[in-house]
Design a protein around this motif. Structure first.
Motif: not given
Length: 307
Positions: A93-98, A115-116
């Motif tokens: 999984x990936x966290x990011x700031x959106x 991650x897909x």
């Protein structure tokens, strides 16, 4: 939308953003992450996965990953403009700031995805710089939707939150064992640390220059910090005891993070206007540098294993 990133981006250049994943080998889609147990050799850099914020012409270009030398989109939601990704330790999984919005009006939220690019979840308001804990069971982030920016720790699956810092703070960083968090005072020269389970806490005032970001060394007794001294961004070691002056480690590198093999990862900022920068490892004992990857951006996140 202009880049509002951390580390080298704040002091060295005006940057733009799109979160990019660079996988040194393929990552697969997957189920939610649980507590992570390393099963691969963390010194094998051929199996490291690297995520970063892609920068081009000061505007958001989308979320990508690079597989076999070709960039591919990881986020199909065109409404989201993303930066500061953080890979889960197992690469699932990936966290990011959106950022959401248009016409110069944006609201920053925290986004969690596989991650897909599937199973996208959006959390809260005023959330930035999310970072996974080393065991993958918690996430820390900066919460700007308060009177004073603060650092919050949360459970990735149920969303339970616990405030760690109460001062104006930014750039949370986990210790290697996941028992402590460090953060930087907003606009200051002080970094703070605290046990996440109610143990000790402390702070160190780094008066040698403007403090940007920090990364824990594996021994948990010191941190690597990027300092702005004059026109330079250099890397120093600072003891958590507060004793002694910061020890110079490497020149023209910033935005440090702890790499899987115990070295310090950092971006080469000697040529801030270049489209592509060297991402290097720095030996915390000797200061020896080695090139790891070419990065078109900032905000690098590295893990040792991938599915």
């Amino acid at each position: 939308m202009r880049y509002r990133g951390r580390g080298t981006g704040r002091a060295a250049r005006t940057l733009a953003v799109a979160s990019v994943m660079v996988l040194l080998a393929g990552l697969a889609a997957c189920a939610p992450a649980a507590s992570v147990k390393q099963t691969c050799d963390p010194t094998d850099r051929d199996h490291w996965a690297i995520a970063y914020t892609k920068l081009k012409n000061s505007y958001v270009k989308g979320v990508y990953w690079l597989v076999g030398g070709k960039p591919r989109p990881i986020n199909n939601d065109k409404v989201i403009q993303a930066q500061t990704p953080s890979l889960s330790p197992d690469g699932r999984r990936v966290y990011f700031e959106g950022f959401y919005g248009k016409g110069g009006k944006y609201s920053n939220k925290m986004v969690l995805a596989d991650t897909d690019g599937t199973h996208l979840k959006v959390f809260g308001e005023g959330i930035s710089t999310p970072v996974w804990s080393p065991d993958g069971t918690r996430v820390a982030y900066r919460d700007t939707d308060t009177d004073a920016d603060t650092i919050v720790m949360a459970d990735p699956d149920n969303g339970h939150r616990h405030r760690i810092a109460t001062d104006a703070a930014t750039d949370p960083a986990w210790s290697a064992d996941g028992t402590k968090l460090a953060w930087t005072s907003t606009g200051g020269t002080t970094f703070h640390w605290k046990s996440v389970d109610g143990g000790g806490e402390g702070s160190v005032d780094v008066v040698s220059g403007d403090l940007l970001t920090q990364a824990w060394l594996p021994d948990g007794k010191s941190v690597a910090v990027s300092l702005v001294v004059g026109d330079d961004i250099d890397l120093y070691l600072v003891s958590l005891s507060g004793k002694g002056k910061p020890r110079f480690l490497a020149k023209n590198v910033g935005a440090p993070s702890t790499l899987p093999d115990g070295t310090i990862g950092a971006l080469d900022v000697a040529h801030p206007d270049a489209d592509v920068s060297d991402y290097v490892s720095v030996d915390p004992k000797t200061g020896k540098r080695e090139n790891v990857a070419k990065i078109q951006g900032d905000d690098v996140s590295v893990i040792a294993c991938y599915p």
